[in-house]
Design an enzyme around this catalytic site. Sequence first.
Site, short mmCIF file in Angstrom:
data_model
loop_
_atom_site.label_atom_id
_atom_site.label_comp_id
_atom_site.label_asym_id
_atom_site.label_seq_id
_atom_site.Cartn_x
_atom_site.Cartn_y
_atom_site.Cartn_z
N HIS A 187 0.74 -8.71 -4.23
CA HIS A 187 0.65 -9.20 -2.62
C HIS A 187 0.71 -10.72 -2.34
O HIS A 187 0.71 -11.08 -1.15
CB HIS A 187 -0.07 -8.28 -2.10
CG HIS A 187 -0.03 -6.94 -1.86
ND1 HIS A 187 0.08 -6.36 -0.81
CD2 HIS A 187 -0.11 -5.85 -2.92
CE1 HIS A 187 0.51 -5.08 -0.88
NE2 HIS A 187 0.29 -4.78 -2.18
N ASP A 389 0.68 -18.64 1.06
CA ASP A 389 0.36 -17.29 1.54
C ASP A 389 1.43 -16.46 0.99
O ASP A 389 2.85 -16.76 1.19
CB ASP A 389 0.35 -17.22 2.94
CG ASP A 389 -0.55 -16.29 3.32
OD1 ASP A 389 -0.88 -15.27 2.50
OD2 ASP A 389 -1.08 -16.43 4.44
N LEU A 393 0.77 -11.49 7.22
CA LEU A 393 0.90 -10.52 8.25
C LEU A 393 0.71 -10.88 9.73
O LEU A 393 1.28 -10.29 10.49
CB LEU A 393 0.38 -9.16 7.78
CG LEU A 393 0.88 -8.68 6.45
CD1 LEU A 393 -0.16 -7.40 6.18
CD2 LEU A 393 2.10 -8.43 6.33
N GLU A 397 2.54 -9.76 13.06
CA GLU A 397 1.92 -8.85 14.01
C GLU A 397 1.86 -9.79 15.23
O GLU A 397 1.92 -9.07 16.60
CB GLU A 397 0.18 -8.79 13.59
CG GLU A 397 0.01 -7.93 12.69
CD GLU A 397 -1.35 -7.87 11.67
OE1 GLU A 397 -2.21 -8.67 12.41
OE2 GLU A 397 -1.57 -7.51 10.63
N ASP A 694 8.97 -6.76 -37.61
CA ASP A 694 8.52 -5.79 -36.49
C ASP A 694 7.35 -5.42 -36.61
O ASP A 694 7.03 -4.80 -35.67
CB ASP A 694 9.45 -4.22 -36.64
CG ASP A 694 8.76 -3.60 -37.92
OD1 ASP A 694 8.53 -4.02 -38.81
OD2 ASP A 694 8.68 -2.15 -37.42
P1 ADQ Z 1 -4.42 -11.46 3.29
O1 ADQ Z 1 -4.57 -12.85 2.68
O2 ADQ Z 1 -5.60 -10.82 3.87
O3 ADQ Z 1 -3.47 -10.51 2.65
P2 ADQ Z 1 -2.67 -11.31 5.72
O4 ADQ Z 1 -1.36 -10.99 5.23
O5 ADQ Z 1 -2.33 -12.60 6.89
O6 ADQ Z 1 -3.59 -12.03 4.62
O7 ADQ Z 1 -3.36 -10.27 6.45
C1 ADQ Z 1 -4.47 -10.38 7.16
C2 ADQ Z 1 -4.94 -9.01 7.94
O8 ADQ Z 1 -6.36 -9.20 8.38
C3 ADQ Z 1 -3.88 -9.00 9.22
O9 ADQ Z 1 -3.52 -7.50 9.18
C4 ADQ Z 1 -4.95 -9.23 10.09
O10 ADQ Z 1 -4.75 -8.73 11.39
C5 ADQ Z 1 -6.12 -9.13 10.03
N1 ADQ Z 1 -7.26 -10.01 10.28
C6 ADQ Z 1 -7.41 -11.25 10.14
N2 ADQ Z 1 -8.22 -11.94 10.85
C7 ADQ Z 1 -8.86 -10.82 11.67
C8 ADQ Z 1 -9.94 -10.78 12.37
N3 ADQ Z 1 -10.88 -11.88 12.68
N4 ADQ Z 1 -10.19 -9.55 13.06
C9 ADQ Z 1 -9.58 -8.47 12.58
N5 ADQ Z 1 -8.36 -8.32 11.74
C10 ADQ Z 1 -8.19 -9.55 11.29
C11 ADQ Z 1 -2.87 -10.62 1.34
C12 ADQ Z 1 -1.99 -11.77 1.28
C13 ADQ Z 1 -0.65 -11.98 2.10
C14 ADQ Z 1 0.04 -10.75 2.20
C15 ADQ Z 1 -0.86 -9.60 2.53
C16 ADQ Z 1 -0.18 -8.32 2.33
O11 ADQ Z 1 -2.62 -12.80 0.77
O12 ADQ Z 1 -0.16 -12.93 1.80
O13 ADQ Z 1 0.73 -10.80 3.58
O14 ADQ Z 1 -1.86 -9.38 1.25
O15 ADQ Z 1 0.64 -8.10 1.28
#
Ligand code: ADQ
Length: 745
Positions: A187, A389, A393, A397, A694
């Site tokens: 991820h 990153d 997401l 979103e 091997d």
């Molecule tokens: P993250 O580093 O956690 O994920 P991201 O992809 O931005 O980063 O996801 C964050 C999630 O947390 C989003 O769904 C967002 O809505 C939620 N979130 C953030 N701040 C929030 C808040 N204050 N209150 C509620 N919800 C909040 C890791 C990787 C990313 C990759 C994802 C998925 O670092 O690059 O996109 O996994 O693979």
Amino acid sequence: MARRDRRASLAYHAGFVGSSSKRRGKSRPLLVISNRLPVTLQRGSSGLERRRSTGGLVSALEPVLAKQGGTWVGWPGMKLREGETLSKPDDPYQMRTVELTDNEVNRYYHGFSNRTLWPLFHCMAERARFDRRDWETYEEVNARFAQAAAEASQTNGLTWVHDYHLTRTPLHLRRLRPETRIGYFLHIPFPPYDLFRLLPWDRDILRGLLAADLIGFHVHTYARNFLDCVELLLGARVDRASGLVEHGDRTVQVGVFPLGIDFALYDSQARRAPPEPHMRSEKIVLGVDRLDYTKGIPERIRAFERLLELHPEHREKVILLQIAVPSRFQVAEYQELKREIDEIVGRVNGRFATATWSPIQYLYRSVSPERLAAFYRDADVALVTPLRDGMNLVAKEYVASQVDDPGVLVLSRMAGAAFTMREALLVNPLNLDGTAEALHTALTMEEPARRDRMVALRARERRYDIDAWLQGFLEAARDKHAKLEPATDSDFQAWLGRFLAGHHLALFLDYDGTLTPLRRHPNEANLSSGMRKAITACARRSDTGVAIVSGRALTDVTKITGLKDLIYVGNHGLEIEGPELEPFQHPDLEHYQYRLPDLTHALESMCVPGAWVEGKRGSLTFHYREADRTQHESLAREARAHIQDAGFQARDAHCAVEARPPVGWDKGHAVLHVLRTAYGPSWSETVRTIYVGDDETDEDAFRVLSGLGITFRVGSADAPTRASHQLPNVARVQALLEWIAKREE
Ligand code: ADQ
């Protein structure tokens, strides 16, 4: 759009695995392994209470498991008390917990996962800590996840391992369940070779991942970085166009699967969410992140400050609303970051605030999905500026929530999302002036221009949503046809052409498992006529000397090979002879020869059907390949004990234990002895060396030749090796020898 068409488009989008995403796989049980289980636990008055965790991964995979059954293996995030269980009788799928001690949480989770891999994979090497004890605990915990999965595993389903916490789990699982189909998805970014190799356990991590059948990344750059590392650090053959890796005797598929979100959910939440009282009359620039140094929050606030300096017309008309969810607070760097952000927010607010306006509103907390939907919908600009990153997401979103007057997405080009979200205003998060100007453009963009961009962004995210991602990965993981074409002359030319040009070659070849496949009994391991021809053709060249190096007794290996004019090294190097070479016998051999009969007797007395003793001069091998499999472990244990009692060194081989005189002499020493006596003390100036072997005993030769020669390990690549290259099987060894025989003079 019909589901089928949608996937065809994803295939194009995904690149490497494109041609394989064609059929919808049958619903088979799925086993998911991730660091955390999909539930968050709390101990309340009525005992353990569980809530479904939020986040993309959980909302994607949970419904699939709920529908088709399966198992989720993960850490519950807290210690369970005696008698407490997570699963309930009517659960549609099982949850299996991997429990961690405090020390393990510290070293595996906060340590190796979050203080080593997380910063290094995000290209922030200076933040990475390399601690052997963290690594060891990581390895143990990864093995434990695999063990839990193996205990739960269904017969023919797919096991899908997630993320950087579990890079070694595929390998441990492969050992426990050799036939299991394993998928892995990372991820976060995969770093370039130059950074990845800073990791002292770089090859271990690659081997851990390559035990999977399919390895998925968000974007092509990460997949390409991974393939570079595999090629340069493991010497594996790689086909970049189709994303295939030849890893010993297996082919591994590498694919690109950009993660999407549940678009329909965000869209409908945005349509329903009541207005948010925090939203005021000013224009809103929104930031939403986990509080993490990769997300670039301080830089973002500084860029906003630059906007207010460069374009004072925005003062009192715009605010930055930064929402940060607390994260990894146990790690000191995250506490430091929180202090830094508090301070910058205070400073910028102090500098620009008026009686009725404060430029930055900062919420340090998680917010409910309803509130988040309203923030996303009503923000004029989303400022998503991570320093690096995997995907991000939040950008997606925001786009899915633009159901009214369209806003503008300002997105860091360092996020994986930027590779597809082209219609966003892309910025370099470290270029504060550039980000401030992009922000100004976003805030002043006319409605038609905003709409043009947002319509295109929304169409893509709607199409490549979480479901498309899931189906794309699952179908590719179940496709068993990916196979890399065998190595050809052009591969050998690329590996060896320049190395050999104009030089004499000393070619060392192990016998069993290298020149012939392993047989039930060593007497049956005869050279094929093709292999015999290839070796003879090499030896016939005036610029090439061939040595056969074996654990067999010298007389035995000479006889079974049956070729004249070669150098023969027997008994793991204790005996050597060859044309124009003074015969060599290790001085202690005779002494140990006298001690052998007692050991032979002891071992023979424990022989069951299918086990036997192969005597050699001064050493012996206890074989148990043909004994009942259930007895293998106890036979090996007992044999090792007898061997050590008799004063010999016990070494494990393929279904055998070898008793060797403990004289500090092995195949590595023998190779150097041959090179020095045959070619003189300056051999390394004039002679090129290739060694092909091997098994474990060949590792001694790989070690002494590292940097001096080119070495090939044949067969499975799951075991750690020091060889610089890999060959899948005996047939490819023959192809290599045929190329050596006909190479340009
Ligand atoms: P993250 O580093 O956690 O994920 P991201 O992809 O931005 O980063 O996801 C964050 C999630 O947390 C989003 O769904 C967002 O809505 C939620 N979130 C953030 N701040 C929030 C808040 N204050 N209150 C509620 N919800 C909040 C890791 C990787 C990313 C990759 C994802 C998925 O670092 O690059 O996109 O996994 O693979």
